[in-house]
Scaffold this motif. Structure first.
Motif, PDB file in Angstrom:
ATOM      1  N   GLU A 141     -19.668  -7.999  -7.162  1.00 14.46           N
ATOM      2  CA  GLU A 141     -18.397  -8.397  -6.562  1.00 14.46           C
ATOM      3  C   GLU A 141     -17.530  -7.155  -6.390  1.00 14.46           C
ATOM      4  O   GLU A 141     -17.501  -6.287  -7.266  1.00 14.46           O
ATOM      5  N   PHE A 142     -16.818  -7.092  -5.264  1.00 18.01           N
ATOM      6  CA  PHE A 142     -15.898  -5.986  -5.023  1.00 18.01           C
ATOM      7  C   PHE A 142     -14.493  -6.533  -4.877  1.00 18.01           C
ATOM      8  O   PHE A 142     -14.292  -7.570  -4.246  1.00 18.01           O
ATOM      9  N   VAL A 143     -13.547  -5.831  -5.459  1.00 18.72           N
ATOM     10  CA  VAL A 143     -12.134  -6.148  -5.283  1.00 18.72           C
ATOM     11  C   VAL A 143     -11.540  -4.966  -4.526  1.00 18.72           C
ATOM     12  O   VAL A 143     -11.462  -3.853  -5.057  1.00 18.72           O
ATOM     13  N   ILE A 144     -11.160  -5.223  -3.279  1.00 24.72           N
ATOM     14  CA  ILE A 144     -10.604  -4.193  -2.404  1.00 24.72           C
ATOM     15  C   ILE A 144      -9.342  -4.795  -1.799  1.00 24.72           C
ATOM     16  O   ILE A 144      -9.394  -5.504  -0.801  1.00 24.72           O
ATOM     17  N   PRO A 169      -5.672  -4.778   0.026  1.00 23.00           N
ATOM     18  CA  PRO A 169      -4.918  -3.977   0.988  1.00 23.00           C
ATOM     19  C   PRO A 169      -3.759  -3.240   0.309  1.00 23.00           C
ATOM     20  O   PRO A 169      -3.098  -3.779  -0.574  1.00 23.00           O
ATOM     21  N   GLY A 170      -3.574  -1.985   0.723  1.00 27.36           N
ATOM     22  CA  GLY A 170      -2.443  -1.211   0.232  1.00 27.36           C
ATOM     23  C   GLY A 170      -2.612  -0.606  -1.148  1.00 27.36           C
ATOM     24  O   GLY A 170      -1.721   0.063  -1.642  1.00 27.36           O
ATOM     25  N   ARG A 171      -3.760  -0.823  -1.782  1.00 25.24           N
ATOM     26  CA  ARG A 171      -4.000  -0.256  -3.122  1.00 25.24           C
ATOM     27  C   ARG A 171      -4.962   0.918  -3.023  1.00 25.24           C
ATOM     28  O   ARG A 171      -5.776   0.984  -2.119  1.00 25.24           O
ATOM     29  N   GLN A 172      -4.902   1.806  -3.998  1.00 26.25           N
ATOM     30  CA  GLN A 172      -5.744   2.997  -4.018  1.00 26.25           C
ATOM     31  C   GLN A 172      -7.059   2.787  -4.766  1.00 26.25           C
ATOM     32  O   GLN A 172      -7.894   3.676  -4.784  1.00 26.25           O
ATOM     33  N   ASP A 173      -7.239   1.617  -5.382  1.00 25.09           N
ATOM     34  CA  ASP A 173      -8.434   1.435  -6.199  1.00 25.09           C
ATOM     35  C   ASP A 173      -9.447   0.517  -5.535  1.00 25.09           C
ATOM     36  O   ASP A 173      -9.140  -0.269  -4.654  1.00 25.09           O
ATOM     37  N   LEU A 174     -10.662   0.682  -5.992  1.00 28.50           N
ATOM     38  CA  LEU A 174     -11.794  -0.149  -5.604  1.00 28.50           C
ATOM     39  C   LEU A 174     -12.443  -0.570  -6.919  1.00 28.50           C
ATOM     40  O   LEU A 174     -12.698   0.279  -7.778  1.00 28.50           O
ATOM     41  N   VAL A 175     -12.686  -1.856  -7.089  1.00 25.86           N
ATOM     42  CA  VAL A 175     -13.270  -2.361  -8.329  1.00 25.86           C
ATOM     43  C   VAL A 175     -14.604  -3.024  -8.007  1.00 25.86           C
ATOM     44  O   VAL A 175     -14.696  -3.839  -7.085  1.00 25.86           O
ATOM     45  N   HIS A 192      -8.479   6.180  -6.207  1.00 20.79           N
ATOM     46  CA  HIS A 192      -8.548   7.285  -5.246  1.00 20.79           C
ATOM     47  C   HIS A 192      -7.163   7.904  -5.043  1.00 20.79           C
ATOM     48  O   HIS A 192      -6.152   7.280  -5.352  1.00 20.79           O
ATOM     49  N   PRO A 193      -7.096   9.123  -4.507  1.00 25.77           N
ATOM     50  CA  PRO A 193      -5.801   9.801  -4.376  1.00 25.77           C
ATOM     51  C   PRO A 193      -4.841   9.145  -3.374  1.00 25.77           C
ATOM     52  O   PRO A 193      -3.647   9.403  -3.412  1.00 25.77           O
ATOM     53  N   SER A 194      -5.385   8.287  -2.510  1.00 27.36           N
ATOM     54  CA  SER A 194      -4.528   7.599  -1.537  1.00 27.36           C
ATOM     55  C   SER A 194      -5.251   6.345  -1.050  1.00 27.36           C
ATOM     56  O   SER A 194      -6.465   6.201  -1.233  1.00 27.36           O
ATOM     57  N   VAL A 195      -4.502   5.476  -0.428  1.00 24.99           N
ATOM     58  CA  VAL A 195      -5.098   4.285   0.185  1.00 24.99           C
ATOM     59  C   VAL A 195      -6.078   4.718   1.271  1.00 24.99           C
ATOM     60  O   VAL A 195      -7.177   4.166   1.404  1.00 24.99           O
ATOM     61  N   GLU A 196      -5.706   5.756   2.017  1.00 24.33           N
ATOM     62  CA  GLU A 196      -6.565   6.243   3.099  1.00 24.33           C
ATOM     63  C   GLU A 196      -7.890   6.774   2.562  1.00 24.33           C
ATOM     64  O   GLU A 196      -8.946   6.545   3.164  1.00 24.33           O
ATOM     65  N   ALA A 216     -11.523   5.181   3.367  1.00 23.16           N
ATOM     66  CA  ALA A 216     -12.607   5.987   3.946  1.00 23.16           C
ATOM     67  C   ALA A 216     -13.928   5.691   3.243  1.00 23.16           C
ATOM     68  O   ALA A 216     -14.978   5.623   3.889  1.00 23.16           O
ATOM     69  N   ILE A 217     -13.888   5.491   1.935  1.00 21.78           N
ATOM     70  CA  ILE A 217     -15.095   5.126   1.180  1.00 21.78           C
ATOM     71  C   ILE A 217     -15.605   3.768   1.647  1.00 21.78           C
ATOM     72  O   ILE A 217     -16.809   3.576   1.850  1.00 21.78           O
ATOM     73  N   VAL A 218     -14.698   2.842   1.841  1.00 11.81           N
ATOM     74  CA  VAL A 218     -15.083   1.499   2.297  1.00 11.81           C
ATOM     75  C   VAL A 218     -15.693   1.583   3.695  1.00 11.81           C
ATOM     76  O   VAL A 218     -16.744   0.993   3.955  1.00 11.81           O
ATOM     77  N   ARG A 219     -15.063   2.346   4.600  1.00 11.57           N
ATOM     78  CA  ARG A 219     -15.586   2.487   5.968  1.00 11.57           C
ATOM     79  C   ARG A 219     -16.939   3.181   5.987  1.00 11.57           C
ATOM     80  O   ARG A 219     -17.767   2.918   6.860  1.00 11.57           O
TER      81      ARG A 219
END
Length: 159
Positions: free
Chosen positions: A5-8, A10-16, A124-128, A132-135
Motif C-alpha cells: 500500500e502507498f500513501v501519497i 497531495p501537497g505533502r513531501q512524504d511517500l509511505v 523528500h526535500p520538496s513536494v516536487e 518526481a519519484i512518483v512520476r
C-alpha cells in the motif's frame, strides 16, 4: 494486507509504503540489512542489484547499483542515522543522478500476530521532489521490491 500500500497525499513531501510479511520482525530486519540478501529482492524485477557498500550502523554508508540487461547503471546511496534491530532504521536515500534530492527514510517493523508490518516513510526535500519519484514510477519499483522480499522471506524461514 497481501499487497503493498502507498500513501501519497497531495501537497505533502512524504511517500509511505506499507506491507505485511509472513515472518517475524527479526527475520525481516535481517533480510533488509544483510548485504548478501539485498540483491535477491531490492529494485525492479527487470534489473539486477549490486551492493557496493553497506555498513548498517549509525554513520555507516550504503550504496546499491541497479543494472539493466544492457549494462546501464543507476546508483542509490546514503548514510544510516539510526539502527535499532529489529525495530527500525533511519537513513538518507538519494538517487545519484539527482544528488540534490536527498530523502530521509525511516523503516519501521512492528510485530502483529507473528507477522511483520513494514512501514517505510521517505521524506523528500520538496513536494516536487517527491512527485518526481512518483512520476518516475518509484511506487512500481517499490511494489516489485516488496513482492520479491515476500518471496525471499517465504523461502528462507530460518534466516
Amino acid at each position: 494486507m497481501a499487497d503493498t500500500e502507498f500513501v501519497i497525499e497531495p501537497g505533502r513531501q512524504d511517500l509511505v509504503m506499507i506491507r505485511m510479511f509472513d515472518a517475524p520482525p527479526d527475520v525481516v530486519f535481517r533480510a533488509i540489512t544483510d548485504p548478501e540478501l539485498i540483491p535477491r529482492w531490492w529494485g525492479p524485477h527487470v534489473l539486477t542489484t549490486r551492493v557496493d557498500r553497506m555498513e548498517v550502523r549509525p554513520g555507516g554508508r550504503w550504496r546499491y547499483v541497479n543494472v539493466d540487461a544492457h549494462g546501464r547503471e543507476w546508483a542509490f546511496s546514503g548514510v544510516y542515522h539510526a539502527v535499532v534491530p529489529p525495530e527500525r532504521y533511519v537513513r538518507t536515500w538519494e538517487f545519484e543522478g539527482a544528488p540534490e534530492e536527498v530523502a530521509l527514510e525511516t523503516v519501521t517493523l512492528t510485530e502483529v500476530d507473528g507477522r511483520t508490518r513494514y512501514v517505510a516513510q521517505s521524506v523528500h526535500p520538496s513536494v516536487e521532489a517527491r512527485d518526481a519519484i512518483v512520476r518516475a514510477d518509484g511506487p512500481r519499483g517499490g511494489r516489485e521490491s516488496m513482492d520479491r522480499l515476500a518471496v525471499l522471506l517465504g523461502t528462507v524461514a530460518d534466516m
